[in-house]
Design an enzyme around this catalytic site. Structure first.
Site, PDB file in Angstrom:
ATOM      1  N   GLU A  43      47.806   1.973  15.518  1.00 18.47           N
ATOM      2  CA  GLU A  43      46.961   1.773  14.320  1.00 18.47           C
ATOM      3  C   GLU A  43      46.005   2.946  14.149  1.00 18.47           C
ATOM      4  O   GLU A  43      45.750   3.400  13.038  1.00 18.47           O
ATOM      5  CB  GLU A  43      46.152   0.475  14.415  1.00 18.47           C
ATOM      6  CG  GLU A  43      46.899  -0.788  14.082  1.00 18.47           C
ATOM      7  CD  GLU A  43      47.953  -0.668  13.002  1.00 18.47           C
ATOM      8  OE1 GLU A  43      47.609  -0.431  11.829  1.00 18.47           O
ATOM      9  OE2 GLU A  43      49.143  -0.838  13.319  1.00 18.47           O
ATOM     10  N   TRP A  67      45.601   1.618  -0.550  1.00 15.41           N
ATOM     11  CA  TRP A  67      45.883   1.185  -1.930  1.00 15.41           C
ATOM     12  C   TRP A  67      47.229   1.696  -2.412  1.00 15.41           C
ATOM     13  O   TRP A  67      48.003   0.967  -3.049  1.00 15.41           O
ATOM     14  CB  TRP A  67      44.745   1.590  -2.873  1.00 15.41           C
ATOM     15  CG  TRP A  67      43.645   0.578  -2.763  1.00 15.41           C
ATOM     16  CD1 TRP A  67      42.525   0.661  -1.970  1.00 15.41           C
ATOM     17  CD2 TRP A  67      43.611  -0.720  -3.376  1.00 15.41           C
ATOM     18  NE1 TRP A  67      41.801  -0.499  -2.072  1.00 15.41           N
ATOM     19  CE2 TRP A  67      42.431  -1.357  -2.939  1.00 15.41           C
ATOM     20  CE3 TRP A  67      44.436  -1.397  -4.262  1.00 15.41           C
ATOM     21  CZ2 TRP A  67      42.072  -2.645  -3.352  1.00 15.41           C
ATOM     22  CZ3 TRP A  67      44.086  -2.678  -4.679  1.00 15.41           C
ATOM     23  CH2 TRP A  67      42.917  -3.291  -4.226  1.00 15.41           C
ATOM     24  N   ASN A 117      42.537  -6.719   7.765  1.00 16.60           N
ATOM     25  CA  ASN A 117      43.584  -5.852   7.216  1.00 16.60           C
ATOM     26  C   ASN A 117      44.667  -6.611   6.464  1.00 16.60           C
ATOM     27  O   ASN A 117      45.063  -6.223   5.369  1.00 16.60           O
ATOM     28  CB  ASN A 117      44.217  -5.017   8.332  1.00 16.60           C
ATOM     29  CG  ASN A 117      45.331  -4.138   7.805  1.00 16.60           C
ATOM     30  OD1 ASN A 117      45.100  -3.297   6.939  1.00 16.60           O
ATOM     31  ND2 ASN A 117      46.544  -4.352   8.282  1.00 16.60           N
TER      32      ASN A 117
HETATM   33  C1  LIG Z   1      44.046  -1.783   0.344  1.00 18.58           C
HETATM   34  C2  LIG Z   1      43.537  -1.285   1.665  1.00 18.58           C
HETATM   35  C3  LIG Z   1      42.377  -0.517   1.711  1.00 18.58           C
HETATM   36  C4  LIG Z   1      41.881  -0.050   2.946  1.00 18.58           C
HETATM   37  N1  LIG Z   1      40.731   0.697   2.964  1.00 18.58           N
HETATM   38  C5  LIG Z   1      40.256   1.172   4.144  1.00 18.58           C
HETATM   39  C6  LIG Z   1      39.066   1.949   4.191  1.00 18.58           C
HETATM   40  O1  LIG Z   1      38.444   2.269   3.170  1.00 18.58           O
HETATM   41  N2  LIG Z   1      38.619   2.346   5.409  1.00 18.58           N
HETATM   42  C7  LIG Z   1      39.283   2.049   6.574  1.00 18.58           C
HETATM   43  O2  LIG Z   1      38.840   2.444   7.657  1.00 18.58           O
HETATM   44  N3  LIG Z   1      40.440   1.355   6.545  1.00 18.58           N
HETATM   45  C8  LIG Z   1      40.941   0.896   5.381  1.00 18.58           C
HETATM   46  N4  LIG Z   1      42.102   0.160   5.377  1.00 18.58           N
HETATM   47  C9  LIG Z   1      42.882   0.038   6.628  1.00 18.58           C
HETATM   48  C10 LIG Z   1      42.582  -1.200   7.499  1.00 18.58           C
HETATM   49  O3  LIG Z   1      42.570  -2.362   6.727  1.00 18.58           O
HETATM   50  C11 LIG Z   1      41.244  -1.086   8.229  1.00 18.58           C
HETATM   51  O4  LIG Z   1      41.150   0.155   8.893  1.00 18.58           O
HETATM   52  C12 LIG Z   1      41.106  -2.190   9.293  1.00 18.58           C
HETATM   53  O5  LIG Z   1      41.204  -3.447   8.703  1.00 18.58           O
HETATM   54  C13 LIG Z   1      39.768  -2.042   9.982  1.00 18.58           C
HETATM   55  O6  LIG Z   1      39.564  -3.081  10.892  1.00 18.58           O
HETATM   56  P1  LIG Z   1      39.587  -2.803  12.453  1.00 18.58           P
HETATM   57  O7  LIG Z   1      38.679  -1.683  12.783  1.00 18.58           O
HETATM   58  O8  LIG Z   1      39.342  -4.108  13.129  1.00 18.58           O
HETATM   59  O9  LIG Z   1      41.080  -2.349  12.672  1.00 18.58           O
HETATM   60  P2  LIG Z   1      41.982  -2.304  13.989  1.00 18.58           P
HETATM   61  O10 LIG Z   1      43.188  -3.134  13.715  1.00 18.58           O
HETATM   62  O11 LIG Z   1      41.201  -2.623  15.176  1.00 18.58           O
HETATM   63  O12 LIG Z   1      42.468  -0.790  14.015  1.00 18.58           O
HETATM   64  C14 LIG Z   1      41.742   0.236  14.688  1.00 18.58           C
HETATM   65  C15 LIG Z   1      41.449   1.378  13.763  1.00 18.58           C
HETATM   66  O13 LIG Z   1      42.649   1.973  13.311  1.00 18.58           O
HETATM   67  C16 LIG Z   1      42.483   2.438  11.970  1.00 18.58           C
HETATM   68  N5  LIG Z   1      43.431   1.714  11.105  1.00 18.58           N
HETATM   69  C17 LIG Z   1      43.933   0.475  11.291  1.00 18.58           C
HETATM   70  N6  LIG Z   1      44.800   0.179  10.303  1.00 18.58           N
HETATM   71  C18 LIG Z   1      44.819   1.246   9.477  1.00 18.58           C
HETATM   72  C19 LIG Z   1      45.512   1.549   8.275  1.00 18.58           C
HETATM   73  N7  LIG Z   1      46.382   0.705   7.730  1.00 18.58           N
HETATM   74  N8  LIG Z   1      45.285   2.747   7.691  1.00 18.58           N
HETATM   75  C20 LIG Z   1      44.437   3.639   8.227  1.00 18.58           C
HETATM   76  N9  LIG Z   1      43.747   3.407   9.369  1.00 18.58           N
HETATM   77  C21 LIG Z   1      43.944   2.228   9.980  1.00 18.58           C
HETATM   78  C22 LIG Z   1      41.061   2.111  11.560  1.00 18.58           C
HETATM   79  O14 LIG Z   1      40.270   3.248  11.778  1.00 18.58           O
HETATM   80  C23 LIG Z   1      40.696   0.988  12.513  1.00 18.58           C
HETATM   81  O15 LIG Z   1      39.319   0.887  12.760  1.00 18.58           O
HETATM   82  C24 LIG Z   1      42.598  -0.331   4.145  1.00 18.58           C
HETATM   83  C25 LIG Z   1      43.770  -1.096   4.084  1.00 18.58           C
HETATM   84  C26 LIG Z   1      44.226  -1.571   2.863  1.00 18.58           C
HETATM   85  C27 LIG Z   1      45.480  -2.395   2.832  1.00 18.58           C
END
Ligand SMILES: Cc1cc2nc3c(=O)[nH]c(=O)nc-3n(C[C@H](O)[C@H](O)[C@H](O)COP(=O)(O)OP(=O)(O)OC[C@H]3O[C@@H](n4cnc5c(N)ncnc54)[C@H](O)[C@@H]3O)c2cc1C
Length: 471
Positions: A277, A385, A344
């Site tokens: 991720e 997006w 997410n």
């Molecule tokens: C429509 C949409 C918009 C989003 N906008 C953002 C945003 O503005 N900023 C943002 O940080 N993330 C965004 N995400 C990606 C993702 O949803 C979030 O990074 C994630 O939910 C953050 O929660 P976490 O730190 O617990 O993630 P975890 O599941 O713990 O993942 C660890 C880290 O990996 C990175 N990561 C995880 N999934 C993704 C992904 N799909 N794309 C890129 N990086 C990822 C993030 O930095 C995250 O903190 C978006 C996803 C979607 C579908």
């Protein structure tokens, strides 16, 4: 005594900070500087939730510097002019910073680098936010990657368990005339709508490491399954900390790898799904760097003629306010409003509902997220997006449309997440919380709205529109 300025931006930490580390090792004193210049971020100056986070992150950084008998020097204005002023006032002969990857920031930094060097000030920039700089990875043909799996396969081979840099032992803050007070930047809301965010988050380097510890102790081993369950604290919630550079992927990897070494083989969690991720984050930055127009333009040019529905403010407002009548969509939008964050899987579902069931342009969703997410990040938000809308690099095909009802039944079968964010439905049975429209009395009593669109019909309409666009 030689002095250097360390220009803090999205690297609000003292440990594993390449620019700070090098400046401290090469100079007797440093001026830790933050320049508030939102006008330099083009169309993407920080939204309200990001400004809230920024205030607290700067406060935390200042607190950490005070432990080293210094403080964060805060200024406002045009960055180049401020840097030149502080060079003059402090007697600094060099400026250090960690790189950013947003197109407006790249253009500004290139200009500043040249202007400072022209005036005899040395400039040193570093990569500190990513495992690899976006230009360091290329396909065999020498092109940028457009597909995640080969990108990740390559990047994974380059990730080692290298020790992150410590807080510099020789961190001496040089005196400089008084800067601005943080409160004067006006980052906090004038109407206090931030209670939910205060309860949910502790911005700053310490808060980031506490969050990582919680995740490492509790959830990383179960991540592959738990990451899809919105009611659980099954993901790391490090996204805002990563965005503001309070923690780095290298530190995360190092701490998780250290955890593995303490566990017997039988109890050793598999951290690979989680690292992957973080790989998506790297991929998003790779794409933004190589395709800088994608925050506003479809990555896939075939979407140029896609028949989006006409802009409809009333529909958009219902989506923004969590009043669509579709429980999982509304729960997600209310979680976002209340905490500045959304799970997410739920992000994917609310985005699919907006771009497919309502067929409103993904720009509207990206903008709303930009203003309301504490982790709003140009690279990740653009990728997210465009991925959901089907027009991005390595995107979900447009015809794959999430059904928010069956998604909720699958990932929140006991409606725990739905009840948390939809208190007006909380006393009903699980089945009715998932489909409240089946009980007219419940809707009347609770005031919960009827669905604003028929999910089946709007799905067919979206697929028909897609066929038109494909020609
Ligand atoms: C429509 C949409 C918009 C989003 N906008 C953002 C945003 O503005 N900023 C943002 O940080 N993330 C965004 N995400 C990606 C993702 O949803 C979030 O990074 C994630 O939910 C953050 O929660 P976490 O730190 O617990 O993630 P975890 O599941 O713990 O993942 C660890 C880290 O990996 C990175 N990561 C995880 N999934 C993704 C992904 N799909 N794309 C890129 N990086 C990822 C993030 O930095 C995250 O903190 C978006 C996803 C979607 C579908």
């Amino acid at each position: 005594m030689s002095i250097a300025i360390v220009w803090f931006r999205h690297d609000l930490r003292l440990a594993d900070n390449a620019a700070l580390h090098r400046a401290c090792s090469e100079h007797a004193g440093v001026v830790p500087l933050y320049v508030h210049a939102p006008q330099e971020e083009g169309d993407w100056s920080p939204g309200a939730a990001s400004r809230w986070w920024l205030h607290h992150a700067l406060q935390a950084l200042d607190g950490a510097l005070q432990q080293h008998h210094g403080s964060l020097h805060i200024r406002e204005g045009e960055s180049l002019q401020v840097l030149l002023d502080v060079v003059k006032e402090s007697g600094a002969d060099a400026v250090y910073w960690n790189r950013l990857y947003e197109p407006a920031a790249i253009a500004r930094d290139m200009h500043i680098k040249a202007a400072l060097r022209e005036r005899g000030v040395a400039v040193h920039s570093f990569g500190s936010a990513l495992w690899q700089e976006p230009w360091q990875l290329a396909t065999q043909e020498g092109q940028p990657y457009r597909v995640f799996t080969p990108f990740w396969r390559k990047l994974r081979t380059l990730i080692d368990e290298a020790e992150p840099l410590p807080v510099p032992s020789s961190l001496h803050v040089a005196p400089v005339k008084r800067g601005l007070k943080l409160a004067n930047l006006g980052l906090l809301p004038t109407i206090p709508w931030d209670k939910g965010m205060q309860e949910a988050w502790t911005p700053g380097e310490q808060g980031a490491h506490a969050m990582l510890e919680l995740f490492a102790d509790d959830a990383v081993g179960d991540y592959a399954a738990a990451r899809d369950v919105p009611a659980r604290h099954g993901t790391s919630r490090l996204s805002p900390h990563l965005h503001f550079g309070e923690i780095t992927p290298r530190q995360i990897h190092h701490e998780l790898a250290a955890l593995l070494r303490t566990r017997s083989a039988k109890h050793r969690p598999d951290i690979e799904p989680y690292l992957r991720e973080l790989g998506w984050r790297e991929f998003a930055h790779h794409l933004l760097y190589h395709f800088p127009k994608t925050p506003t333009e479809n990555f896939n040019p075939r979407f140029a003629g896609f028949p989006w529905a006409c802009d409809d403010d009333a529909q958009l407002r219902r989506w923004q306010q969590g009043r669509t009548g579709i429980p999982l969509v509304d729960a997600g939008m209310r979680e976002l409003w209340h905490t500045g964050w959304m799970h997410n899987r739920v992000r994917m579902i609310v985005a699919s509902f907006l771009t497919k069931n309502l067929r409103l342009h993904w720009h509207h969703g990206a903008r709303w997220f930009w203003d309301t997410l504490v982790d709003a990040d140009l690279a990740n938000n653009t990728l997210g997006w465009q991925w959901v809308a089907g027009c991005g690099a390595d995107a979900a095909p447009y015809f794959r449309i999430f059904n928010p009802v069956s998604q909720a039944q699958k990932f929140d079968p006991k409606a725990i997440y739905l009840r948390r964010w939809l208190p007006e439905l909380a006393a009903s049975s699980d089945a009715l919380v998932h489909e409240p429209w089946k009980d007219a009395t419940l809707l009347k009593r609770s005031g919960y709205p009827l669905p604003m669109v028929d999910l089946g019909e709007s799905r067919h309409a979206a697929l028909a529109a897609y066929q038109v666009a494909r020609g």
